[in-house]
Design an enzyme around this catalytic site. Sequence first.
Site, PDB file in Angstrom:
ATOM      1  N   ALA A 125       0.774  -1.163  -0.072  1.00  0.00           N
ATOM      2  CA  ALA A 125       0.054   0.021   0.124  1.00  0.00           C
ATOM      3  C   ALA A 125       0.941   1.406   0.000  1.00  0.00           C
ATOM      4  CB  ALA A 125      -0.773  -0.144   1.080  1.00  0.00           C
ATOM      5  N   LEU A 126       1.036   1.816  -1.295  1.00  0.00           N
ATOM      6  CA  LEU A 126       1.827   2.965  -1.414  1.00  0.00           C
ATOM      7  C   LEU A 126       0.777   3.953  -2.009  1.00  0.00           C
ATOM      8  CD1 LEU A 126       4.578   4.731  -1.555  1.00  0.00           C
ATOM      9  CD2 LEU A 126       4.770   3.817  -3.908  1.00  0.00           C
ATOM     10  N   PRO A 129      -5.103   8.975  -2.533  1.00  0.00           N
ATOM     11  CA  PRO A 129      -5.881   9.815  -3.598  1.00  0.00           C
ATOM     12  C   PRO A 129      -5.005  10.963  -4.251  1.00  0.00           C
ATOM     13  CG  PRO A 129      -7.063   8.992  -1.581  1.00  0.00           C
ATOM     14  CD  PRO A 129      -5.711   8.503  -1.548  1.00  0.00           C
ATOM     15  N   ARG A 245       7.951  -4.736 -11.237  1.00  0.00           N
ATOM     16  CA  ARG A 245       7.742  -4.419 -12.758  1.00  0.00           C
ATOM     17  C   ARG A 245       8.360  -5.355 -13.673  1.00  0.00           C
ATOM     18  NH1 ARG A 245       9.200   1.692 -10.855  1.00  0.00           N
ATOM     19  NH2 ARG A 245       7.094   2.206 -10.414  1.00  0.00           N
ATOM     20  N   GLN A 338      -8.694  -7.278 -33.904  1.00  0.00           N
ATOM     21  CA  GLN A 338      -8.768  -6.781 -35.464  1.00  0.00           C
ATOM     22  C   GLN A 338      -9.020  -8.232 -36.053  1.00  0.00           C
ATOM     23  OE1 GLN A 338      -9.380  -3.744 -35.781  1.00  0.00           O
ATOM     24  NE2 GLN A 338      -9.485  -3.574 -37.899  1.00  0.00           N
ATOM     25  N   GLY A 342     -15.505  -8.576 -35.679  1.00  0.00           N
ATOM     26  CA  GLY A 342     -16.697  -8.489 -34.526  1.00  0.00           C
ATOM     27  C   GLY A 342     -16.791  -9.428 -33.298  1.00  0.00           C
ATOM     28  N   GLU A 365       1.389   0.040 -10.944  1.00  0.00           N
ATOM     29  CA  GLU A 365       2.812  -0.145 -10.564  1.00  0.00           C
ATOM     30  C   GLU A 365       3.616   0.549 -11.324  1.00  0.00           C
ATOM     31  OE1 GLU A 365       4.847  -3.947 -10.125  1.00  0.00           O
ATOM     32  OE2 GLU A 365       2.875  -5.033  -9.759  1.00  0.00           O
ATOM     33  N   GLY A 366       3.150   1.941 -11.667  1.00  0.00           N
ATOM     34  CA  GLY A 366       3.686   3.060 -12.329  1.00  0.00           C
ATOM     35  C   GLY A 366       3.325   3.274 -13.748  1.00  0.00           C
ATOM     36  N   SER A 368       2.922   4.442 -17.872  1.00  0.00           N
ATOM     37  CA  SER A 368       4.104   4.667 -18.465  1.00  0.00           C
ATOM     38  C   SER A 368       4.858   5.736 -18.703  1.00  0.00           C
ATOM     39  CB  SER A 368       3.470   4.421 -20.059  1.00  0.00           C
ATOM     40  OG  SER A 368       2.847   2.968 -20.349  1.00  0.00           O
TER      41      SER A 368
END
Length: 384
Positions: A125-126, A129, A245, A338, A342, A365-366, A368
């Site tokens: 937990a890092l 809000p 990561r 693609q 459909g 996790e961060g 881009s």
Amino acid sequence: MDFTISEELQMMVQTVKDFVDNEVDPISQQIDEEDRVPEEIIQKARELGLFGLSIPEEYGGVGSIGMLGKCIIYEQLGRTANGFTTLIGAHTGIGTTGIVELGTEEQKKKYLPALASGEKLAAFALTEPEAGSDAASIKTTAVKKGDRYILNGVKHFITNGPDADVFTIIAVTDKNKGAKGGTTAFIVEKNFPGFKVGTIEKKMGLRGSHTSEIILEDCEVPEENVLGNIGEGYINALKILAKGRVGLAARCVGSMQKLLELATKYAQQRVQFGKPISSFQAIQHMLAEMAVDIEATKWFAYRVAWLVDQGAKVIKEAAAVKLFASEAYGRVVDKAVQIFGGMGYMKEFPIERYYRDARITRIYEGTSEIQKNIIASQILKELG
């Protein structure tokens, strides 16, 4: 670089692949619809040792498979519902890594056996809000009173939040010092006074993996639950996230491999203008581009994992492989949709689920953008 793995680990990888392909994947749509991983699947994961991938053997874990070994197993986990993969990955990655690497012997003996067996679940937990990408701006505080710390604040978007028993929580212990020197990591149990789970988030994807707020209101944490050194919480968080990561990149590889298999099979079966669409050059080019992204990501992830196992500092490399893998996953799943046309947009096919699941990899996790910042800052340090 040597990517050779032991015969014993090869057997474990095959066992995990069989479990994923034969037991988890057939119910992946059910997991998505119910937003729940069946207990029998979690129990089998426990029996296979999947909850102990990061934990040394002396504490009940799998032992010395290294980061490379973990990544090869994560590949197999990535081949199915990403919610299930994330439940395991968050536990074995950012959830337990800090305790393994920073914990005292007493902390390891107290927490790791139950985490290794899967009896208890871990979370990290890092994020808050007002402090997600800007992790240095966390506001959760920890004030020492007697033989304990009193934590106050709100964490959100915490993977495994509603289900975890043990949390690594980063809080401010010295406002004057800021992120570098003023934050500390704590091991917090869900039954500590003042701890409660807040809003459980409803997400676009990763169903089966649960995410929530964590609310700390005068939460009492014993002094002996300080993880690592006082004031080094932010630095330790970066180290924990770096390894997470690399593992996330490997999970992306597994998902991309599965998508290529599904798209290839569909292209060979789907007939248009009197012949399989796999005979069309446009489809062939998409399959080729998917394969290139997979190969590039796989060996990039293996290289960074190998560096971790050599004890190298991989903050830049981990950010780079997470950036590349998550962006590649987005390209691959887009091409799969693609190719399916459909049908790729319909819930009866797994492509639609992968499309939703893939999107979060460029955020959690961060983001881009944050990965690019990290890479650039490291380049400027190295070459400036």
